[in-house]
Design a protein around this motif. Structure first.
Motif, PDB file in Angstrom:
ATOM      1  N   ILE A  66       0.844  -1.201   0.000  1.00 49.67           N
ATOM      2  CA  ILE A  66       0.000   0.000   0.000  1.00 49.67           C
ATOM      3  C   ILE A  66       0.876   1.245   0.000  1.00 49.67           C
ATOM      4  O   ILE A  66       0.599   2.226  -0.687  1.00 49.67           O
ATOM      5  N   HIS A 138      -5.333  -5.346  -4.731  1.00 51.85           N
ATOM      6  CA  HIS A 138      -4.642  -5.344  -6.030  1.00 51.85           C
ATOM      7  C   HIS A 138      -4.915  -4.073  -6.822  1.00 51.85           C
ATOM      8  O   HIS A 138      -4.244  -3.822  -7.808  1.00 51.85           O
ATOM      9  N   VAL A 139      -5.878  -3.258  -6.399  1.00 59.01           N
ATOM     10  CA  VAL A 139      -6.178  -2.052  -7.175  1.00 59.01           C
ATOM     11  C   VAL A 139      -5.083  -1.001  -6.958  1.00 59.01           C
ATOM     12  O   VAL A 139      -4.385  -1.014  -5.954  1.00 59.01           O
ATOM     13  N   GLY A 140      -4.958  -0.117  -7.906  1.00 60.69           N
ATOM     14  CA  GLY A 140      -3.873   0.867  -7.847  1.00 60.69           C
ATOM     15  C   GLY A 140      -4.072   1.867  -6.716  1.00 60.69           C
ATOM     16  O   GLY A 140      -3.123   2.296  -6.083  1.00 60.69           O
ATOM     17  N   ARG A 141      -5.322   2.241  -6.493  1.00 60.04           N
ATOM     18  CA  ARG A 141      -5.581   3.250  -5.458  1.00 60.04           C
ATOM     19  C   ARG A 141      -6.531   2.654  -4.430  1.00 60.04           C
ATOM     20  O   ARG A 141      -7.746   2.811  -4.502  1.00 60.04           O
ATOM     21  N   TRP A 143      -7.225   3.347  -1.497  1.00 61.27           N
ATOM     22  CA  TRP A 143      -8.036   4.228  -0.654  1.00 61.27           C
ATOM     23  C   TRP A 143      -9.367   4.611  -1.309  1.00 61.27           C
ATOM     24  O   TRP A 143     -10.219   5.205  -0.669  1.00 61.27           O
ATOM     25  N   VAL A 144      -9.550   4.290  -2.577  1.00 61.25           N
ATOM     26  CA  VAL A 144     -10.862   4.558  -3.174  1.00 61.25           C
ATOM     27  C   VAL A 144     -11.550   3.257  -3.595  1.00 61.25           C
ATOM     28  O   VAL A 144     -12.478   3.275  -4.393  1.00 61.25           O
ATOM     29  N   ALA A 145     -11.089   2.137  -3.017  1.00 62.69           N
ATOM     30  CA  ALA A 145     -11.665   0.840  -3.417  1.00 62.69           C
ATOM     31  C   ALA A 145     -13.161   0.786  -3.114  1.00 62.69           C
ATOM     32  O   ALA A 145     -13.891   0.032  -3.740  1.00 62.69           O
ATOM     33  N   TRP A 147     -15.310   2.558  -4.072  1.00 65.32           N
ATOM     34  CA  TRP A 147     -16.096   2.964  -5.242  1.00 65.32           C
ATOM     35  C   TRP A 147     -16.760   1.768  -5.905  1.00 65.32           C
ATOM     36  O   TRP A 147     -17.640   1.924  -6.751  1.00 65.32           O
ATOM     37  N   PHE A 148     -16.326   0.569  -5.527  1.00 68.18           N
ATOM     38  CA  PHE A 148     -17.013  -0.621  -6.026  1.00 68.18           C
ATOM     39  C   PHE A 148     -18.475  -0.637  -5.585  1.00 68.18           C
ATOM     40  O   PHE A 148     -19.332  -1.187  -6.254  1.00 68.18           O
ATOM     41  N   PRO A 150     -22.219   0.636  -4.753  1.00 70.47           N
ATOM     42  CA  PRO A 150     -23.134   1.660  -5.273  1.00 70.47           C
ATOM     43  C   PRO A 150     -23.615   2.584  -4.161  1.00 70.47           C
ATOM     44  O   PRO A 150     -24.719   2.444  -3.664  1.00 70.47           O
ATOM     45  N   MET A 157     -21.873   9.544  -9.054  1.00 71.11           N
ATOM     46  CA  MET A 157     -20.921   8.557  -9.576  1.00 71.11           C
ATOM     47  C   MET A 157     -21.377   7.175  -9.127  1.00 71.11           C
ATOM     48  O   MET A 157     -21.491   6.924  -7.922  1.00 71.11           O
ATOM     49  N   PRO A 159     -21.102   2.753  -9.860  1.00 72.92           N
ATOM     50  CA  PRO A 159     -20.303   1.718 -10.528  1.00 72.92           C
ATOM     51  C   PRO A 159     -20.878   1.415 -11.899  1.00 72.92           C
ATOM     52  O   PRO A 159     -22.035   1.732 -12.183  1.00 72.92           O
TER      53      PRO A 159
ATOM     54  N   PRO C 861     -14.970  -1.325 -13.716  1.00 71.29           N
ATOM     55  CA  PRO C 861     -16.020  -1.420 -12.694  1.00 71.29           C
ATOM     56  C   PRO C 861     -16.561  -0.078 -12.241  1.00 71.29           C
ATOM     57  O   PRO C 861     -17.652  -0.017 -11.689  1.00 71.29           O
ATOM     58  N   VAL C 862     -15.812   0.987 -12.457  1.00 70.88           N
ATOM     59  CA  VAL C 862     -16.272   2.280 -11.941  1.00 70.88           C
ATOM     60  C   VAL C 862     -16.509   3.288 -13.066  1.00 70.88           C
ATOM     61  O   VAL C 862     -16.584   4.486 -12.830  1.00 70.88           O
ATOM     62  N   ARG C 879     -11.224   9.213 -11.522  1.00 75.16           N
ATOM     63  CA  ARG C 879     -12.204   8.190 -11.189  1.00 75.16           C
ATOM     64  C   ARG C 879     -11.545   6.805 -11.202  1.00 75.16           C
ATOM     65  O   ARG C 879     -12.028   5.867 -10.566  1.00 75.16           O
ATOM     66  N   LEU C 881      -9.590   3.637 -10.397  1.00 74.33           N
ATOM     67  CA  LEU C 881      -8.999   3.098  -9.171  1.00 74.33           C
ATOM     68  C   LEU C 881      -7.972   2.015  -9.455  1.00 74.33           C
ATOM     69  O   LEU C 881      -7.418   1.422  -8.548  1.00 74.33           O
ATOM     70  N   GLY C 882      -7.705   1.762 -10.722  1.00 78.50           N
ATOM     71  CA  GLY C 882      -6.539   0.949 -11.049  1.00 78.50           C
ATOM     72  C   GLY C 882      -6.738  -0.544 -10.945  1.00 78.50           C
ATOM     73  O   GLY C 882      -5.861  -1.250 -10.455  1.00 78.50           O
ATOM     74  N   PHE C 897       0.047   1.941 -17.349  1.00 77.99           N
ATOM     75  CA  PHE C 897      -0.378   2.034 -15.956  1.00 77.99           C
ATOM     76  C   PHE C 897       0.726   2.647 -15.104  1.00 77.99           C
ATOM     77  O   PHE C 897       1.899   2.331 -15.288  1.00 77.99           O
ATOM     78  N   GLY C 924      -1.145   4.390  -9.604  1.00 78.32           N
ATOM     79  CA  GLY C 924      -2.355   3.586  -9.526  1.00 78.32           C
ATOM     80  C   GLY C 924      -3.406   3.997 -10.527  1.00 78.32           C
ATOM     81  O   GLY C 924      -4.557   3.606 -10.399  1.00 78.32           O
TER      82      GLY C 924
END
Lengths: 462, 177, 1026
Positions: A66, A138-141, A143-145, A147-148, A150, A157, A159, C861-862, C879, C881-882, C897, C924
């Motif tokens: 992280i 595994h996501v790049g960011r 801290w905004v996971a 957002w998955f 709704p 915004m 999904p 997904p977003v 928007r 998230l990678g 990326f 990310g």
């Protein structure tokens, strides 16, 4: 007349599944005795220590990940998904046996499941927890996971509900929740048992979770219905989860992913690996807690039979993939598969074939199905094989797709490995705590296997 | 020192069931049969009506499905339509999975919490717990309990009745004062 | 408010009409310096501001303050964005925040001038474009010009003056400079780089007049001396040839990379491509023959390439001369009949066919002067389209002069050595041992942009201005004088050549603006109303009347006797070629991250140079890629890793110059391997009889593309080592559709036949295929699209760096490149077909093709990547998230990326090079080509303000506007008359991987080779049809 036969059959079955002169009391004693025992077995402490240290590695690695970013992994362009996704699919797969055993075998009234279902359900829970870790990290960011989800927000915004990843998220989340409820529901009467046998604080804690269960038939009535319905809805759910996971790949355009065979093939594989893991764990548990008379060779045999079935199903899937790739006449498609078997990662492919297709063929023979050390080793091999299956699907497919100009090799880093090992820490820590504090076999259901549990036991059926 | 009901112990599922039938025939209503595991045919033996839990679950599942499909359609067709891969806003085939998942999720929640609701649990205090022996019921004991507010309840009569149908260790549930 | 500022405002008021003018077409579309510089007081102000005594707030001073603060920022790492130091409300009058201004200027490169237009954002130059008014750039540019922005903001640049390593004052230097004017300048030597600047040239004349005993030497490690000498031998005097390729139908290159690293490459590429712009099967096309030892950009676009070592080139030429017997060459060339005779015959015939202005031979700089003599004579007889211009105004490198200087230094006759920009300690011939000699010089001055090998050995180190920062001028080969105008005050208190020379010549420091202007007044603009003309020059960046006339030339009949000896290569030994690097040239761009990381044409190597060897040689030496070899020449030895290259000659080892630097540059220091130590004055371009030993140890080389077939797929299953290679070979015809002109003429629709299934841009066939009718129709314009012509693309990388500069694409470093994480939005794929000894090269530049049915979008997904109503596939960075799913599902693998936060440690100064119109991506986050959407929006807004529809050409995307081959067309595909629509209507148009039904907006025009039927053997690109 028939009654006699049926009865004797029932008795034989009971004999097999619960050898020795068991009665309600002894079953309670045997099973509840484990969490109640004063001094924990040394093996437990050893395993728990190991698990905790792995958990430490896990925490450290994830922290570093992280902090630095996903660059610490071996992923690159074009292999944007690496071990993280492999492990995710692997763990979800393992998480399948539990609910399957509980639900489907319950619907089919397979009493033999009663010895292992609790076990399998628990394994499911922790396996799914391990799985859920990976999409998160595994996501790049990270801290905004969230957002998955709704979540209504002022920016409107939402999904993208067309994305397989969102389906995946919903599927796995639902699966986890339902499995948890299923597991807990099954646990309530046993918690009552522990409550009634415990003293002091333990009594209070068990009592709290037992919700004041009285074992009255007015409760059993609703309880049984709820349990039956849960089993009913879990069955399609189990089948759906890995189908949805497979759509992460199947809905793409990448040769080797873009195949309709994936959903059934993934489900079969999932059940396969799930049973493999149940096998491994129950063999360990029955050894450590010498419950040989409750989790019997009969159970292992039956599991081995299911593994043989599912193993052959994945084997069939592997061959069909090749056939379709060739039959489609699509050169990109064909190469994707030829490259799996003969390309730079050929060893991964053949490891998969050996573990998943060759090994289970031994289960045709009863003597192997009942040879416990053999079962132990092969069940582990099967899960290694299933890991390689996901490696083949994720890495080998991506590293050479359409544009040769973008082809590249993929090399995992130490962080890929440490996080994978770390999840074992997560898994076993949870699982060992369960073994220590909760009945690993459903006490109430184990009793149903006894012929005495039948209210018409001893009647003469005219 | 008031009493709440009477317990009688039976030795096997079989005897418990026969007892249940007799209690039912005698016309008792506020009674229950306690056992370590569900016993087949006990519902009829006690003359219980079919559980209504099913309807609740069905309703929950339905609303889950509707919510799932509605949410997705609303997001992509009404709330914030976006051109994604040139696909139509109302891409119903893509909505199937989440619709299904939410249906399952809702009905599972309905099943478990509905079960708790119908069983009136969590309930941590109940007269039967005043009995020392009763705790065996979660292991190997089988009990019939008749509650004090049953219209036909009359202590001495009930005690005799339970004796007659083969109950042992008859016990009047009283709270200590 | 200060005097100046008042003046400024008054001036702006009085000249407000000029602002109006600035937009009408007399002066083109950009605002110009003229509107301020014409003001008399402003000139006085300019003088003062060069001493920056004046602290009033106006454009230039505003920037001087920025400069100061940046210098501090760099040193003390202050965190505050420098742009905030002065409230923007006080910026130059007439500035509209956020609206960039464009100023014409000139990039002086050696003795050539490259006209550029520099985009200034809030008074900060951030982007270089070609100046379409300029005869050598023709509105296009090359990778060096594009990357020059980053050089400007290089935090490692020398700041101010240093004397023996200590900070010194400019006034101290002035005193010292005056002191140089003793006894007629005896003992004073000035060493400069090549330059075509009229100003510097006249200053030189003046200096030599005042100090006749002084010596002025010009040296470039990569020079055209042999070419000029050859021409002198042919025509009696040194002349500058100007190859008018627009007229040439048959072009023969004898080892000349005229479209690659050789001089004037933009003009050459542009004009070469003009004659390959096939509208349909009936259009004509020039034919290019290339004889070379190692594939160059030029060689990669050749129709027929001959793989010969450099020392054999003269024999090829003699053979050719013999075959051209019709020219009446007295030549007994029986002995020259070689295995290549067929090829040479064919070339000769073609040359003769187009005799009289349509056929031309270009000789590489490595050829000896007498070979050039012969080439010049043959060209003369062929009446080749070459204009010759006088050379007197520009300063040409002379190795002999340099050698003389060195011998005088050895004798200790040189007391003062003033080095203007050159870096002789690093790049002068090894046998001169300049590093030793410079110690004999008591006082030395080095004008340099960075503390390099030479600066370390000089007393005075003076920071050299970037061409964004100074006044100056330069001249094109054909004599068009163009002006260098400052865009910004010197960031690091640096000085230009003019400023450094002026105290030596004039006893006082004149403002360089004055000097330039006066020179132009006296030497260049010999017209009345000079000021008016001067304004126009400042506006256009160039004076529209040439100073040179074409020279009439006379030549005797060419005679083969002029080439006496033939070079022999001892067997077992190798020919070593020292070639200019396409990335760092001779080392002058070593500290430029963009150039260091750009994959080199053909090899796709980044960050290093290597010894390029052929497969055969690799087998013989038993080395693999990255394995070290030792090359020994005249007792000197260097050790560097090898890189196996297709089309490399088996006798030749190619070494790129300009690496292995040892200087104060964080980017370039220690990158690659220095090959100058085995480069001697008698063999500056190639040397014979080098001995090579292979070593066992290896070095990691970072290549962005695996080239299959050169080494076997070493990880593949036993027995299937060429699995990948075969597959690639079979895919090339599908990915890079290519054919010969003849085949194309017979089957005009062969491309269409191949992509029948889907024709996204012609007919939206996917609507029939789709399950349900989409809610979007792309019929209403503007709908953006792109067309890339593979026939004219030379894989020169200009587009890729232009994109990097425009879109703030980070440099990730060698380690990340080796992991396959380079960020370039435009990647250039190289495919090699056929015989690896002399393969057919197919290059293809790929960035996001903006599919109408984009696989990437639906899987996000977003909903971070979605489609705009004008058909652009867009990334919403904040928007994202990678999950990287989009990149996995991209069939073209064009998404990049941010695995790390690549811009985290970016120095403040470099941040000034960022384009404020484009966000800098965080870690990310996925990114990719946006069709330069910031430019699209700007153009749309402009059109709205002028309330009109958008016209074709309103939007110039970075890659298209830089492409010297003009291979990239961008515009509205719904407008039937737009450039791009015309291109897409051509029958060579095809969509990449069309069978996937992604309906890409970027399509390609098939590659056509104009091959000589006589030379098409069994193996030929014609064979690609099936």
């Amino acid at each position: 007349m028939n009654g006699q036969i049926i009865k004797s059959k029932a008795e034989i079955r009971a004999e097999k599944l619960l050898p020795g002169n068991q009665d309600f009391t002894s079953i309670t004693e045997d099973i509840a005795g484990v969490p109640e025992q004063k001094n924990t077995p040394i093996q437990w402490w050893l395993l728990f220590g190991l698990a905790l240290s792995l958990l430490g590695i896990f925490a450290g690695s994830v922290g570093f990940l992280i902090w630095e970013g996903t660059g610490v992994w071996g992923i690159n362009n074009p292999v944007f998904w690496g071990w993280a996704i492999i492990n995710f699919v692997w763990w979800v797969g393992i998480g399948h046996a539990g609910t399957l055993i509980s639900a489907i075998l319950h619907l089919f009234r397979q009493n033999w499941r009663n010895a292992i279902n609790r076990f399998a359900e628990t394994m499911t829970l922790f396996a799914v927890i391990c799985a859920l870790v990976f999409p998160g990290i595994h996501v790049g960011r990270i801290w905004v996971a969230y957002w998955f989800l709704p979540i209504p927000n002022q920016m409107a915004m939402w999904p993208n509900m067309r994305s397989p990843l969102i389906w995946d998220f919903f599927a796995v989340f639902t699966y986890f929740t339902v499995s948890l409820l299923f597991w807990y529901t099954g646990l309530i009467p046993d918690l009552a048992t522990l409550r009634d046998r415990a003293k002091g604080l333990k009594k209070k804690v068990y009592g709290f979770f037992a919700l004041g269960w009285r074992g009255g038939n007015r409760q059993w009535q609703h309880y049984e219905l709820a349990y039956l319905v849960l089993a009913g809805i879990s069955t399609p759910l189990v089948l759906s989860v890995h189908s949805v996971v497979s759509s992460d790949f199947a809905t793409s355009v990448i040769p080797g992913w873009h195949t309709t065979i994936f959903p059934p093939y993934f489900v079969a594989g999932a059940i396969y690996s799930g049973f493999g893991m149940v096998m491994t764990l129950s063999i360990i548990a029955r050894k450590v807690y010498n419950l040989g008379h409750i989790i019997t060779v009969e159970h292992l045999d039956k599991m081995a039979q299911i593994m043989l079935l599912t193993g052959c199903m994945v084997g069939y899937a592997y061959s069909m993939e090749f056939f379709v790739a060739w039959y489609s006449g699509n050169p990109y498609e064909s190469f994707a598969f030829v490259n799996r078997a003969l390309g730079p990662y050929w060893w991964g492919y053949w490891a998969m074939i050996f573990c998943n297709v060759v090994v289970p063929q031994f289960y045709w023979f009863e003597k192997y199905r009942r040879h416990i050390p053999f079962l132990f080793i092969t069940s582990i091999l099967v899960n290694i094989g299933m890991w390689f299956e996901r490696f083949v699907i994720v890495v080998i497919t991506l590293h050479r797709d359409f544009m040769p100009g973008a082809w590249a090799m993929y090399n995992p880093t130490i962080w890929d490995v440490s996080i994978y090992l770390g999840t074992f820490g997560l898994f076993f820590t949870g699982f060992l705590l369960f073994l220590r504090f909760l009945p690993m076999v459903s006490i109430a259901e184990a009793k149903l296997v006894l012929t005495e549990s039948d209210p018409h036991h001893g009647d003469h059926h005219e | 020192m008031n009493s709440y009901g009477i317990l009688a112990r039976f030795d096997s599922p079989k005897s418990l069931m026969h007892a249940a039938e007799k209690v039912r025939d005698e016309g008792f209503e506020k009674f229950d049969c306690h056992s370590p595991f569900p016993i087949h045919g006990m519902d009829e033996a006690m003359g219980l009506k079919r559980s209504k839990l099913g309807y609740l679950i069905g309703f929950m599942g339905m609303s889950g499905a509707l919510f799932g499909f509605g949410l997705q359609s609303w997001i992509h067709s009404i709330e914030y339509p976006m051109n994604i891969s040139g696909k139509p806003f109302f891409a119903y085939p893509a909505y199937a999975i989440i619709t299904f998942e939410l249906m399952v999720l809702f009905s599972a929640i309905g099943a478990v919490f509905g079960m708790m609701f119908f069983n009136r649990i969590p309930r941590f205090h109940h007269p039967v717990f005043y009995s020392e022996k009763f705790s065996d019921v979660s292991s190997d004991a089988f009990y019939v309990s008749i509650e004090v507010d049953d219209p036909k309840y009359e202590e001495s009569f009930v005690i005799d009745f339970l004796k007659d149908i083969g109950g042992t260790e008859i016990e009047v549930l009283k709270d200590e004062i | 408010m200060s005097q100046i500022d008042k003046k400024n405002q008054e001036f702006v008021k009085t000249n407000s009409h000029e602002y109006a003018n600035a937009d009408n077409h007399e002066f083109g579309y950009w605002k110009s310096l003229k509107d301020i510089s014409s003001d008399q007081d402003y000139e006085r102000y300019l003088k003062q501001s060069e001493h920056n005594v004046d602290n009033s707030i106006s454009r230039r001073n505003f920037l001087s303050l920025i400069a100061a603060s940046v210098a501090l920022a760099g040193l003390e790492g202050c965190k505050k964005p420098v742009q905030k130091i002065i409230p923007y409300v006080e910026a130059e009058i007439g500035t509209i925040p956020g609206i960039p201004k464009y100023y014409a200027s000139t990039l002086p490169f050696k003795n050539n001038a490259l006209g550029v237009v520099i985009e200034n954002h809030d008074e900060r130059p951030v982007k270089v474009e070609g100046n379409d008014k300029h005869p050598t750039s023709l509105g296009k540019s090359n990778s060096f010009a594009q990357a020059s922005t980053l050089d400007m903001y290089d935090p490692d640049r020398l700041r101010g003056l240093k004397f023996n390593g200590k900070k010194a004052q400019w006034t101290e230097y002035i005193e010292y400079a005056k002191s140089l004017k003793r006894n007629d300048g005896r003992g004073l030597a000035i060493l400069s780089q090549e330059s075509s600047s009229p100003t510097i040239n006249s200053m030189k004349k003046e200096l030599m007049k005042k100090l006749p005993k002084a010596s002025w030497v010009v040296y470039e490690p990569i020079n055209n001396e042999n070419l000029y000498d050859g021409i002198k031998k042919a025509f009696g005097r040194k002349l500058q040839p100007f190859f008018r390729l627009e007229h040439a139908q048959t072009i023969l290159s004898i080892g000349s990379d005229f479209m690659g690293v050789d001089d004037n490459n933009i003009y050459h590429t542009r004009k070469f491509a003009q004659n390959r712009d096939l509208v349909d099967e009936n259009s004509t096309m020039n034919r290019l023959y290339v004889a070379e030892s190692s594939i160059s950009s030029t060689g990669s676009s050749a129709d027929h390439r001959l793989n010969v070592p450099n020392h054999k080139l003269r024999e090829i030429l003699l053979e050719l001369a013999y075959e051209l017997k019709v020219l009446g060459l007295k030549i007994d060339a029986k002995k020259f009949k070689s295995s290549n005779n067929l090829w040479v015959k064919a070339a000769a015939e073609d040359l003769m066919k187009h005799k009289g202005g349509e056929s031309i031979i270009l000789g590489g700089t490595q050829l000896s002067s007498d070979v050039h003599h012969l080439i010049a004579s043959i060209n003369y007889v062929l009446q080749a389209p070459i204009d010759y211009y006088p050379l007197d105004r520009s300063q040409i490198s002379s190795t002999n002069q340099f050698a003389k200087l060195c011998s005088r230094m050895k004798k200790g006759e040189v007391e003062h050595l003033v080095i203007l920009g050159a870096n002789p300690v690093y790049d002068s011939p090894a046998d001169f041992e300049f590093r030793k000699l410079i110690k004999n010089v008591p006082s030395t001055v080095h004008l340099t942009n960075i503390i390099d090998e030479t600066s370390k050995m000089c007393q005075w180190n003076i920071a050299l201005t970037h061409y964004f920062e100074c006044w100056g001028d330069a001249m094109t080969y054909d004599g068009f004088a163009s002006v260098v105008q400052p865009q910004i005050m010197p960031l690091f208190d640096s000085k230009s050549v003019i400023q450094v020379l002026s105290p030596i010549i004039y006893d006082e420091e004149k403002s360089s603006y004055d000097i330039v202007k006066s020179v132009w007044k006296s030497n260049i603009i010999k017209e009345s109303n000079f000021d008016r003309k001067w304004e126009k020059v400042l506006h256009d960046g160039i004076y529209n009347k040439p100073l040179h006339q074409k020279q009439k030339i006379k030549s005797s009949k060419p005679n083969s006797k002029i080439i006496d000896k033939l070079e022999k290569l001892e067997d077992g030994k190798f020919e070593v070629v020292f070639s200019p690097s396409s990335s760092v040239y001779d080392g002058r761009f070593s500290n430029n991250g963009w150039l260091q990381e750009i994959p080199k044409p053909i090899t796709s190597l980044t960050w290093d140079n290597a010894a390029l060897i052929s497969m055969k040689v690799a087998k013989k030496l038993n080395v693999k890629n990255g394995q070290y070899i030792e090359i020994s020449l005249n007792g000197k030895t260097i050790k560097l890793p090898v890189w196996i290259t297709p089309g490399q000659n088996n006798k030749t080892i190619t070494l790129e110059l300009g690496y292995g630097r040892d200087f104060k540059g964080r980017i370039g220091n220690g990158v690659g391997f220095n090959v100058y130590p085995i480069r001697f004055s008698d063999a500056e371009c190639y040397a014979l009889n080098a001995t090579v030993i292979s070593k066992t140890d290896t070095y990691p080389l970072a290549s962005t593309q695996d080239h299959y077939g050169l080494e076997d797929d070493k990880y593949a299953a036993p027995g299937f080592k060429d699995l990948a290679n075969d597959e690639v070979q079979s895919r090339i015809p599908d990915l890079v559709k290519q054919s010969t002109l003849d085949y194309y003429k017979e089957n005009p629709d062969w491309v269409q036949k191949k992509v029948l299934e889907h024709k996204p841009d012609k007919k939206r066939s996917w609507e029939d295929h789709s399950m349900y009718n989409p809610d979007w129709d792309y019929s209403k314009g503007p709908q953006w699209g792109m067309s890339i012509d593979l026939t004219s693309c030379t894989s020169c990388n200009a587009c890729s760096i232009a994109c990097q500069s425009e879109n703030n694409i980070p440099v990730v470093g060698k380690q990340q490149v080796m992991k396959g994480r380079e960020m370039h939005w435009i990647r250039i794929d190289n495919y090699f077909a056929g015989d690896p000894e002399n393969p057919e090269i197919s290059t293809q530049s790929i960035s996001c093709v903006h599919c109408e049915l984009a696989p990437c979008e639906t899987v996000c997904p977003v909903a971070a990547t979605t489609h705009s109503s004008d058909g652009v596939n867009q990334m919403t960075y904040n928007r994202c998230l990678g999950t990287r799913y989009c990149a996995n599902n991209c069939p073209y693998k064009v998404r990049k990326f941010n695995f790390y936060n690549y811009t985290r440690d970016l120095p403040e100064v470099v941040q000034m090079a960022m384009n404020p119109d484009v966000s800098v991506r965080f870690r990310g986050v996925m990114e990719k080509c946006t069709y330069c959407y910031q430019r699209v929006s700007a153009a749309r807004i402009k059109a709205k303000n002028e309330n009109r529809e958008m016209r074709d050409g309103d939007v110039k995307v970075a890659c298209a506007s830089s492409c010297p081959a003009d291979a990239i067309k961008f515009g509205d595909i719904t407008d039937p008359n737009s450039e791009v629509s015309k291109a897409k209507r051509r029958n060579r148009d095809y969509a990449l991987l069309a069978h996937l039904g992604t309906a890409p907006r970027t399509t390609y025009l098939a590659k056509i080779r104009n091959q000589n039927p006589k030379l098409i053997s069994g193996k030929s690109s014609g064979g690609y049809q099936s």
